[in-house]
Structure formats: structure tokens, C-alpha cells
Design a protein around this motif. Structure first.
Motif, PDB file in Angstrom:
ATOM      1  N   ALA A 659       0.840  -1.203   0.000  1.00  0.00           N
ATOM      2  CA  ALA A 659       0.000   0.000   0.000  1.00  0.00           C
ATOM      3  C   ALA A 659       0.878   1.257   0.000  1.00  0.00           C
ATOM      4  CB  ALA A 659      -0.918  -0.001   1.219  1.00  0.00           C
ATOM      5  N   LEU A 660       1.970   1.227   0.760  1.00  0.00           N
ATOM      6  CA  LEU A 660       2.883   2.374   0.793  1.00  0.00           C
ATOM      7  C   LEU A 660       3.571   2.567  -0.550  1.00  0.00           C
ATOM      8  CD1 LEU A 660       4.504   1.934   4.324  1.00  0.00           C
ATOM      9  CD2 LEU A 660       2.779   3.598   3.621  1.00  0.00           C
ATOM     10  N   ARG A 661       3.929   1.445  -1.195  1.00  0.00           N
ATOM     11  CA  ARG A 661       4.545   1.570  -2.516  1.00  0.00           C
ATOM     12  C   ARG A 661       3.583   2.227  -3.500  1.00  0.00           C
ATOM     13  NH1 ARG A 661       6.895  -3.460  -1.181  1.00  0.00           N
ATOM     14  NH2 ARG A 661       5.201  -4.635  -2.169  1.00  0.00           N
ATOM     15  N   LEU A 662       2.314   1.856  -3.401  1.00  0.00           N
ATOM     16  CA  LEU A 662       1.320   2.455  -4.281  1.00  0.00           C
ATOM     17  C   LEU A 662       1.167   3.953  -3.995  1.00  0.00           C
ATOM     18  CD1 LEU A 662      -0.863   2.018  -6.447  1.00  0.00           C
ATOM     19  CD2 LEU A 662      -2.473   1.568  -4.614  1.00  0.00           C
ATOM     20  N   LEU A 663       1.149   4.316  -2.708  1.00  0.00           N
ATOM     21  CA  LEU A 663       1.026   5.721  -2.341  1.00  0.00           C
ATOM     22  C   LEU A 663       2.199   6.530  -2.867  1.00  0.00           C
ATOM     23  CD1 LEU A 663      -0.225   5.357   1.352  1.00  0.00           C
ATOM     24  CD2 LEU A 663      -1.513   6.350  -0.537  1.00  0.00           C
ATOM     25  N   ARG A 664       3.400   5.984  -2.748  1.00  0.00           N
ATOM     26  CA  ARG A 664       4.579   6.713  -3.204  1.00  0.00           C
ATOM     27  C   ARG A 664       4.631   6.775  -4.727  1.00  0.00           C
ATOM     28  NH1 ARG A 664       9.609   4.950   0.561  1.00  0.00           N
ATOM     29  NH2 ARG A 664       9.097   2.887  -0.236  1.00  0.00           N
ATOM     30  N   THR A 665       4.132   5.723  -5.370  1.00  0.00           N
ATOM     31  CA  THR A 665       4.041   5.765  -6.829  1.00  0.00           C
ATOM     32  C   THR A 665       3.126   6.901  -7.260  1.00  0.00           C
ATOM     33  OG1 THR A 665       4.383   3.382  -6.959  1.00  0.00           O
ATOM     34  CG2 THR A 665       3.432   4.436  -8.893  1.00  0.00           C
ATOM     35  N   GLY A 666       2.097   7.151  -6.475  1.00  0.00           N
ATOM     36  CA  GLY A 666       1.191   8.267  -6.742  1.00  0.00           C
ATOM     37  C   GLY A 666       1.757   9.606  -6.328  1.00  0.00           C
ATOM     38  N   ASN A 667       3.021   9.615  -5.844  1.00  0.00           N
ATOM     39  CA  ASN A 667       3.746  10.834  -5.485  1.00  0.00           C
ATOM     40  C   ASN A 667       3.112  11.594  -4.328  1.00  0.00           C
ATOM     41  OD1 ASN A 667       6.243  11.994  -6.680  1.00  0.00           O
ATOM     42  ND2 ASN A 667       5.085  13.869  -6.415  1.00  0.00           N
ATOM     43  N   ILE A 668       2.590  10.856  -3.363  1.00  0.00           N
ATOM     44  CA  ILE A 668       2.091  11.529  -2.173  1.00  0.00           C
ATOM     45  C   ILE A 668       3.240  12.256  -1.487  1.00  0.00           C
ATOM     46  CG2 ILE A 668       2.441   9.462  -0.736  1.00  0.00           C
ATOM     47  CD1 ILE A 668      -0.009  10.356   0.865  1.00  0.00           C
ATOM     48  N   ALA A 669       2.956  13.462  -0.981  1.00  0.00           N
ATOM     49  CA  ALA A 669       3.988  14.245  -0.316  1.00  0.00           C
ATOM     50  C   ALA A 669       4.422  13.559   0.974  1.00  0.00           C
ATOM     51  CB  ALA A 669       3.469  15.649  -0.015  1.00  0.00           C
ATOM     52  N   PRO A 670       5.719  13.608   1.313  1.00  0.00           N
ATOM     53  CA  PRO A 670       6.167  12.999   2.575  1.00  0.00           C
ATOM     54  C   PRO A 670       5.406  13.493   3.793  1.00  0.00           C
ATOM     55  CG  PRO A 670       8.060  13.506   1.204  1.00  0.00           C
ATOM     56  CD  PRO A 670       6.857  14.080   0.502  1.00  0.00           C
ATOM     57  N   VAL A 671       4.988  14.776   3.795  1.00  0.00           N
ATOM     58  CA  VAL A 671       4.258  15.312   4.934  1.00  0.00           C
ATOM     59  C   VAL A 671       2.943  14.573   5.142  1.00  0.00           C
ATOM     60  CG1 VAL A 671       3.028  17.095   3.625  1.00  0.00           C
ATOM     61  CG2 VAL A 671       3.475  17.452   6.045  1.00  0.00           C
ATOM     62  N   ASP A 672       2.440  13.941   4.079  1.00  0.00           N
ATOM     63  CA  ASP A 672       1.153  13.253   4.155  1.00  0.00           C
ATOM     64  C   ASP A 672       1.272  11.745   4.290  1.00  0.00           C
ATOM     65  OD1 ASP A 672      -0.242  15.666   3.744  1.00  0.00           O
ATOM     66  OD2 ASP A 672       0.075  15.514   1.592  1.00  0.00           O
ATOM     67  N   LEU A 673       2.489  11.196   4.221  1.00  0.00           N
ATOM     68  CA  LEU A 673       2.617   9.749   4.146  1.00  0.00           C
ATOM     69  C   LEU A 673       2.065   9.050   5.386  1.00  0.00           C
ATOM     70  CD1 LEU A 673       3.606   7.378   2.446  1.00  0.00           C
ATOM     71  CD2 LEU A 673       5.818   7.552   3.604  1.00  0.00           C
ATOM     72  N   ALA A 674       2.462   9.527   6.576  1.00  0.00           N
ATOM     73  CA  ALA A 674       1.977   8.897   7.804  1.00  0.00           C
ATOM     74  C   ALA A 674       0.461   9.008   7.902  1.00  0.00           C
ATOM     75  CB  ALA A 674       2.640   9.534   9.018  1.00  0.00           C
ATOM     76  N   GLN A 675      -0.068  10.161   7.463  1.00  0.00           N
ATOM     77  CA  GLN A 675      -1.516  10.357   7.501  1.00  0.00           C
ATOM     78  C   GLN A 675      -2.210   9.387   6.547  1.00  0.00           C
ATOM     79  OE1 GLN A 675      -2.218  12.425   9.738  1.00  0.00           O
ATOM     80  NE2 GLN A 675      -4.089  13.546   9.390  1.00  0.00           N
ATOM     81  N   ALA A 676      -1.642   9.243   5.343  1.00  0.00           N
ATOM     82  CA  ALA A 676      -2.262   8.366   4.345  1.00  0.00           C
ATOM     83  C   ALA A 676      -2.148   6.898   4.742  1.00  0.00           C
ATOM     84  CB  ALA A 676      -1.615   8.596   2.984  1.00  0.00           C
ATOM     85  N   ALA A 677      -1.085   6.553   5.482  1.00  0.00           N
ATOM     86  CA  ALA A 677      -0.905   5.162   5.904  1.00  0.00           C
ATOM     87  C   ALA A 677      -1.994   4.723   6.874  1.00  0.00           C
ATOM     88  CB  ALA A 677       0.469   4.986   6.545  1.00  0.00           C
ATOM     89  N   ILE A 678      -2.655   5.696   7.504  1.00  0.00           N
ATOM     90  CA  ILE A 678      -3.773   5.352   8.386  1.00  0.00           C
ATOM     91  C   ILE A 678      -4.826   4.578   7.607  1.00  0.00           C
ATOM     92  CG2 ILE A 678      -5.711   6.339   9.679  1.00  0.00           C
ATOM     93  CD1 ILE A 678      -3.856   8.603  10.534  1.00  0.00           C
TER      94      ILE A 678
END
Length: 885
Positions: A659-678
Motif C-alpha cells: 500500500a505504501l509503494r502504491l502511495l509513493r508511486t502516486g507521489n504523495i507528499a512525505p508530509v502526508d505519508l503517515a496520515q495516508a498510511a492510516i
């Protein structure tokens, strides 16, 4: 990707009214609906819920500013909006309910109707309504100027002024229209020698910072007083500072004596009623742009000559989210305005009723039935149409109030008035700009009303909509409808308290049109779903109120929403609390997720979505997000199993990394990564009826979030093994020392553990070593002309690539970083992955400047990569560094 392609076209500003793009989206929605109908043919209520000939309706129970209902309507769905706040309800009526009622009608005003072309003109959409809003707004402006125009004198350019300012020679003898009066608040000097002098609290003396058009105020001491002169040209540093003491968040000094004036002194002066204002300068409209002129007694006196027939005497909340002015003696809504501003706003709001009556008479003459049915009862005749026109005029007055308060300030870069609500708060402003409502420029009634007219001209009202005042925790409007909503964010914003700024003027203008909506003196607050401790007596009671109310609201959505579709919930709350053990938590998220889960929802998907302007992204440490998180929720099956903590953690470790790989592929900003991992983490947690620890106790949402955060750290830490030895050493060193110096011995010991050497990294340009100390090279320390493909360029450590890209991005923007990326080729790609890890380290160690740099590089990554593949950038990358000879 095909569907995302449609979304990419939809969000472009230039496609707002592009019917081809909109129709592509509508066609997809219709096709999706037909598939849903076919898949649910055996549903017990199939005939009622899955009629392929009729799309389901849409509802947003926390509609607020109305973005979601408006977009649903544009995409072909019947839209329904509800909110407890009457200001929000009115905005939604103006956007989705009223335009369809009067679509296709010609205007009723006699001026437009007398034109020869009116009979043959097609008044598409709400264009006729827009024309009437313009016409009756023009009448309001003219009538208001007749009544109070004396309070807004023009500025005469005298011969004496031209002698002092030769740049004004072209305006000699002319009377210029004033755009704004620029003021500084004042208090009495704390120095006993000047205790009778009211000294200015000016955060800056700059009037314009535009290159070649700089203008500034110079205070001139005259005996035991002072005056303000206006200068043009490059300013001294003192002009930029005003009377502010040096340092962030500092207070002011006395202009006469230099004595510091701490905030406690300013508050005491304000509460004692001894805070005044002094005119700094006048911004006027010259032949070729803004002209700044010194204050005159006539213009200073005009501001206090206003005698408003009414003023909003209601008290400001004693303690509320986003309010700062009460500490300085402003305790009523009227205190936020000068006498002249109150006179203007009262005059304009009173004229809304006059415009409504004129529009009704004209509508009857134009042939509309005078049927006595008001707008609130579904009327579409002359009375209802006149009320609709007056609604938009009332909104225009509210827009004027947003520019006509002492919280508005002057933007020295744009040379324009900032509105009161630059953010969702009423902060204290020390220097303020007072707009001229009759100028025709920014801040005037005509210019602000044009935005309302423009909306009516651009909207395409083909589908009906409704807006109602309902409590989200008890509403029934979601039954069998598609639901998407953006609920309140725990304790981030005090919507009801802040909206009273607008409510008091809307109530005066529009209470005859919507008596039930404006029945109370202020917006309803007792049931507002916001965790405000001052309202509930304590932080704990406020949290309990929010949890109970949000749980009831979510439960209604889970029970009522259309069974064929998930409920989507936008949430952009970020509030980190660090506990004694170093772990972080977010009460806002925990409380909200508790409510979602208690309602019977399961989180079945999440998406981060960029919804905020980039200039609001002020970096780590401020709880600012670049993205909203969209939670996709469906009712949890009644037979959902329970799970042991061990099973939950196993599923988490299996599902979070991809799921994190997919989020990063979508270029989510690092500031949002922990939030999106929820999202993917809670998708695991909520698929179970409950998760039980070894003692048989339920694992709480807070504990689940802690486990998700811990697993996120583990995944990011494990990925360090994918980087080269030098980069792994640099990450470990950076975690401990950042870009400061550390002992050589510690560096040498760490290098052995990471299978590298200090000397090799010095040679590679990663760090510097001298006098027994070692320090990583920051981007600013790196050479501008680094060619990674040249002989002797050093080892291509990912760490080095990241910081050279940051240097290039800072120096030359995305094009500069793209030129370097083109030279790096495939070696550039791992840089983005490293940024996520480095951002996490910075967030933990509270290093906002470095965190912002890594976040910015990731946000710019798609554009950098796109540019690096263009022919122009590619050719530049092939040239020797420094360019052709």
C-alpha cells in the motif's frame, strides 16, 4: 488510468464550463450506474433503488461551502446539501438551489429589457439572473454613494505636494479616487516623557514592494509629535520593519523614545479603551496604477464622521478557536469596524431590501405573476424572483464586509486589500487597510459583486438541487442517496463562532426572505460538531461531545446511504501530540475514527488527494497538510469475525508495504505519508468486528494507530537496505547530528558498521572533515556545476543525488532540477524514495527547514521528470556544464 484521465481534465480551471469534458464524465457515471443496476437486479428493493433510467441523488450532510454538492450537480446528479450553520445553508442555496429555478429566463430590469436585442437574445442558464444582480447592484451602489459619499472624499494633488514629490507632476491639480486608506493602530507611549503621544504600531512602513515601484512611509519627528511622509524609490531597512522590534513574534517600540512596548502593555491599553488608529498613507488610482499620498486632516477626520443607523452589538465569544482580538479590548462585532465602515455596511445592507422591492415591481411589469408565493415556499413568480436577486445582493454585502473591517490589511506585493478571512480566524492586525466601496477597484462593492455575477454566468443549472438547515447527527436527508462529505475537523476551526461575522449582516439584509434561517441573533452553536473546550467546560467533555455527535452522524450515514455505493469522507485533520515515551498520537483522528467505526462502518479504501493551495504548505511543525485523505467506507458485515492482536499485526505487515509503494508511486507528499498510511492500516483493523489483545480486551483505535505508525517506521527502516553504503551511513549520521558537526571518532566507528570510510565520503563530496570534526554537506555547500557523468565525479550515492537535486531546485527551479535529472538518468529515481525516509527523520527530530526541502522535492518530482524528458532539457543536459562557449 482512463478514469483518472477524465479527472485530470475535470480539475483544470479552463475546463470548468467545458461541456465536452463534463459530458465525458457524465457518460462514465451513467455507464457505471447501468452496471450497478445490472449487478443488483436481485436486490429486494431493486425496482426502487436501481432504476437504470434515473440516477441516484446526492447528499452532503456537512455541506459547508458547497464544493461537493456543486460538483455533483455539474456531473449530472440531483444535489442535496444540508448544514446546521445558516451561512453555509445560504451559500448552498445560492449555488445549487436557486439557479435551476430561474434558468433560461430573461432579466426583468427595465434598462436591459428596453434594449432592442433582448427579444432575440438567448439567456442561457442563469445569465438573466446575473444581469439583474448587476443592474440592481449598480442601483445600490449609486444610492449608497448619494447617501454616504461625503464620507469617502477624493484626494487632491496640491502644488505643495508636487513640490515635495516631483513624481506626482502628471497629477498636479487632479482629484484622484481613493482605493484604500492605510492605517496603523496606536497606543499611548509607555515613556512618561511622551505619555500624551499616541505612537503607531506599524508592522511595516512599506506601501509597495513591486520592483521599480517601491513606496514607503517615513515618520518625521516634529517636536513632541510626528507626521508621516510618503517616499518612493528603494527603501531603507527601517521601512521594512516599521515600529516592530527585531525577532519573530516580537512586539513594538515607541516611535518617540525607542522604549519597548511588550504585548502585555498593548493588551492593557486595548482593554482600557486607549487603542486608536493613525492614518499612514492614502492609496489612490493614478493614470498608470497606484499612487501613494501622505495623510491629510480632512481624510483622517472623514473616517470617524460616519454615524451608522445600526451596528452589530452582539458580543464576540469570550474564548473561541481562531479569535485573538478580545485580548485587545475588542469584545463586540461592531468593534471590528471603523464608524465609516459601519455606516457603509449598514447603508448597503439596508439597500438590499430596496433593491428587492424594485426587482419585484419590475418583474411584475415584465410579466411574472405576482402570486404572493415567497422563495422559501417554492415560489417562482415575481416575489420569489425578487427575493432570489436580493439573496445575491446580500452575499455581495457580505463580501464587502470581508474587505471592510479593521482586520483587513494591505498586500504590499500585489498592492491590493487582503480580506478579513485570509485564514479561518480573526487575528489581531496592527496596521489595516480601509477600502473605498465606491472606487471600482479591489475592495469596492462593484468589484466584489462581479464575482457573484461571474458565478451566475458560468454555472450551468440543468439539474435541480436543495439546501436545508439540518443537524448532521439527526438528519434524514441521506436516505437512499449517494453520500460524500467533508465533516468538521475536531477542534481545528470554530465554524459557528467565525461565521457570525457574516451572519450579522446577512440577517439584517435577508431575514425577510428566510425568517426561519435567521431567527436567532447568532448562528446556532450548542449542537455544532466541534470539540470546543470553552463551550463544554473541559477538553475531556468537548472530546466526549464530539465523539458522541460524530458517531451518531456516521451511524445515520451507515444506515441511510444508498446500498449500492460506499460513503466517501474527506478528512484533512492533522494534530500530533508527543507523549513521554516519544510516541505520537492525534486525538482528532482517533476520535473521528472511533466515531466511524462505532457507526458500523469499515474503511475499505483510502486516497490522498491534493486539495490545498501550495502556498499554504508551510512545512512540518505547523500541522499543515498538502492533501486531504479520502476514506472510502461501507457497512461492516454483520458476521464480521473478531481477531487476535497477532492476526491483526500479521495482516498489517503483509498489506502495508505494498500500500505504501502504491502511495509513493502516486507521489504523495512525505508530509502526508503517515496520515495516508492510516487508511490501509485502518482497512485491516476495521474489517474485524473487534481486535482483542492477549488479555481479551479490545484494542482501541489509539493503540491500532500506534501499531500502524510503528509498522510504517519499520517498513521505511527496512528499505534503508536498498540504498548504498554511503547513503546508509549519511542517514544514520543525519539522524543524530543533522547538518551540524560531530566527533570524527563517532563517524569512523559508524563507517565501519556501514562498510564505508570517512575518507571515501569526503572524496565523494558527501561530507567534510577537519580538526577532529565531521559535518555532512548541506545543499548550499555543494558545487553548482556537478556533472554526475564526468570522470572523477565521485561515487553516485543516492544521498548525494538527493541534495544536489535540492540545490538545483532551490537555485533554478524545476527546470534546473530537470537538467540535473536528465544527466543522472536512471540514477535519479531512487532519490524520491530516500526523501520519504529523510522527511520522517526530520519530523521526529523537529527539523522543519530540512523537512520542507525533502517534501518540496517530492512534490515537484512529476514535473521534474516530465521536463527532464523534453527535447529542450535533454539537449541542455548534453552540453558541457556552463553552457556553450
Amino acid at each position: 488510468m482512463r478514469l483518472f484521465g477524465i479527472v485530470q481534465e475535470l480539475v483544470k480551471w479552463e475546463n470548468t464550463t467545458n461541456e465536452k469534458v463534463l459530458e465525458r464524465a457524465r457518460a462514465e457515471i451513467r455507464a457505471s450506474w447501468r452496471r450497478a443496476c445490472a449487478a443488483n437486479a436481485d436486490h429486494p428493493r431493486a425496482a426502487e433503488l436501481f432504476d437504470r433510467n434515473r440516477l441516484p441523488a446526492f447528499h452532503d450532510p456537512f455541506a459547508g461551502g458547497g464544493s461537493l454538492p456543486l460538483e455533483a450537480q455539474r456531473l449530472g446528479l440531483e444535489a442535496h446539501a444540508s448544514d446546521l450553520n445558516p451561512v453555509a445553508v445560504l451559500i448552498n442555496k445560492a449555488m445549487i438551489e436557486i439557479p435551476p429555478k430561474f434558468a433560461g429566463r430573461p432579466p426583468v430590469n427595465p434598462v436591459t429589457r428596453s434594449e432592442a436585442t433582448i427579444a432575440g437574445k438567448a439567456w442561457k442558464g442563469a445569465a438573466g439572473l446575473a444581469e439583474d444582480v448587476r443592474h440592481y447592484g449598480k442601483w445600490m451602489r449609486g444610492e449608497a454613494e448619494r447617501r454616504i459619499g461625503r464620507l469617502y472624499p477624493k484626494m487632491r494633488v496640491t502644488p505643495e505636494l508636487v513640490r515635495e514629490r516631483p513624481d506626482l507632476a502628471g497629477c498636479a491639480g487632479r482629484e484622484l479616487t481613493v482605493i484604500a486608506w492605510l492605517w496603523a493602530r496606536t497606543v499611548r507611549s509607555p515613556n512618561p516623557a511622551f505619555s500624551e503621544v499616541e505612537v503607531p504600531l506599524a508592522s511595516t512602513f512599506m506601501l509597495s514592494t513591486k520592483r521599480g515601484k517601491e513606496a514607503w512611509v517615513e515618520p518625521e519627528i516634529e517636536g513632541r509629535g510626528y507626521r508621516f511622509a510618503v517616499r518612493v524609490g528603494p527603501p531603507p531597512d527601517a521601512a521594512k520593519r516599521g515600529t516592530k522590534l527585531g525577532g519573530s513574534g516580537s512586539s513594538f517600540f515607541c516611535l518617540m523614545s525607542g522604549t519597548p512596548m511588550p504585548f502585555d502593555y498593548l493588551r492593557s491599553q486595548g482593554k482600557a479603551g486607549r487603542m486608536g488608529a493613525r492614518l499612514l498613507a492614502v492609496a489612490a488610482q493614478g493614470p498608470r496604477g497606484r499612487i501613494y499620498l501622505p495623510p491629510t486632516p480632512e481624510h483622517e477626520e472623514a473616517a470617524v464622521r460616519g454615524e451608522p443607523a445600526w451596528k452589530p452589538e452582539a458580543d464576540l465569544p469570550e474564548r473561541a478557536l481562531g479569535f485573538r482580538v478580545q485580548e485587545y479590548g475588542m469584545t463586540r462585532w461592531a468593534d471590528l469596524f471603523t464608524p465609516r465602515q459601519l455606516a457603509a455596511l449598514t447603508t448597503f445592507s439596508d439597500l438590499v431590501g430596496g433593491a428587492r422591492e424594485r426587482a419585484r415591481r419590475d418583474a411584475v411589469r415584465a410579466g411574472l405573476p405576482d402570486d404572493g408565493r415567497p422563495l422559501r415556499e417554492g415560489g417562482t413568480g415575481a416575489p420569489a424572483y425578487a427575493e432570489a436577486v436580493s439573496l445575491y445582493l446580500g452575499v455581495g454585502v457580505d463580501r464587502l464586509a470581508d474587505r471592510l473591517s479593521t482586520i483587513s490589511s494591505w498586500d504590499v506585493g500585489r498592492e491590493a486589500i487582503r480580506n478579513t478571512f485570509g485564514r479561518q480566524a480573526i487575528p489581531m492586525t496592527w496596521d489595516f487597510a480601509e477600502a473605498n466601496p465606491f472606487s471600482g477597484s479591489s475592495g469596492s462593492f462593484a468589484s466584489l459583486l462581479r464575482w457573484t455575477e461571474k458565478f451566475l454566468l458560468e454555472t450551468r443549472p440543468t439539474i435541480s438541487g436543495t439546501s436545508a438547515q439540518l443537524d448532521g447527527a439527526s438528519q434524514t436527508a441521506s436516505v437512499d442517496r449517494v453520500v460524500s462529505t467533508d465533516p468538521p475537523y475536531y477542534d481545528n476551526i470554530g465554524y459557528a463562532d467565525l461565521s457570525d461575522f457574516f451572519y450579522v449582516w446577512l440577517r439584517r439584509s435577508l431575514r425577510p426572505v428566510f425568517p426561519e434561517l435567521f431567527a436567532t441573533l447568532a448562528a446556532p452553536k450548542a449542537d455544532e460538531l466541534v470539540a470546543t473546550p470553552y463551550r463544554h467546560g473541559s477538553k475531556k467533555a468537548a472530546e466526549a461531545f464530539f465523539l458522541d455527535g460524530m458517531a451518531r452522524a456516521m451511524r445515520r450515514l451507515a444506515e441511510q446511504a444508498h446500498p449500492g455505493f460506499p460513503v466517501t469522507i474527506y478528512y484533512a485533520f492533522k494534530q500530533s501530540e508527543t507523549k513521554g515515551d516519544g510516541s505520537t498520537s492525534s486525538t482528532g483522528w482517533e476520535t473521528f475514527l472511533d466515531a466511524v467505526i462505532e457507526s458500523g462502518f469499515a474503511v475499505t479504501g483510502t486516497w490522498p488527494m491534493r486539495t490545498e493551495l501550495s502556498n499554504r504548505m508551510i512545512g512540518m511543525g505547523t500541522n499543515a497538510l498538502a492533501s486531504s485523505i479520502v476514506l472510502v467506507c461501507r457497512r461492516r458485515p454483520a458476521d464480521a469475525p473478531a481477531a487476535a492482536l497477532r492476526d491483526f499485526l500479521t495482516a498489517l505487515r503483509d498489506e502495508l508495504p505494498p500500500a505504501l509503494r502504491l502511495l509513493r508511486t502516486g507521489n504523495i507528499a512525505p508530509v502526508d505519508l503517515a496520515q495516508a498510511a492510516i487508511g490501509p492500516g485502518m482497512a485491516v483493523y476495521t474489517r474485524y468486528a473487534r481486535v482483542l489483545d492477549p488479555a481479551g480486551e479490545r484494542v482501541s483505535v489509539r493503540d491500532a494507530l500506534a501499531r500502524i505508525n510503528r509498522t510504517l517506521d519499520e517498513v521505511l527502516a527496512e528499505q534503508e537496505g536498498d540504498f548504498d553504503e554511503d547513503s546508509r551511513w549519511a542517514m544514520a549520521w543525519f539522524d543524530e547530528y543533522g547538518f551540524t558537526e560531530g566527533p570524527y571518532g563517532a563517524a569512523e566507528t559508524l563507517s565501519k558498521a556501514k562498510n564505508t570510510s570517512v575518507e571515501g565520503m569526503v572524496e565523494a563530496g558527501i561530507l567534510r572533515s577537519q580538526r577532529g570534526k565531521v559535518r555532512l554537506n548541506a545543499p548550499r555547500d555543494l558545487p553548482e556545476e556537478w556533472d554526475p557523468s564526468a570522470a572523477g565525479a565521485g561515487r553516485p550515492a543516492v544521498w548525494k543525488v538527493v541534495h544536489h537535486l535540492i540545490r538545483a531546485l532551490d537555485a533554478d527551479g524545476e527546470a534546473g532540477a530537470a537538467r540535473l535529472a536528465a544527466r543522472l538518468g536512471a540514477a535519479a529515481e531512487p532519490a524520491r524514495d530516500l526523501c520519504y525516509r529523510l522527511y520522517t527523520l526530520c519530523e521526529r527530530k523537529k527539523r522543519p527547514a530540512e523537512a520542507l526541502a525533502y517534501n518540496t522535492l517530492v512534490k515537484s518530482w512529476p514535473e521534474i521528470m516530465r521536463l527532464s524528458r523534453t527535447d529542450e532539457i535533454h539537449q541542455q543536459a548534453l552540453l558541457p556544464l556552463g553552457g556553450p562557449s
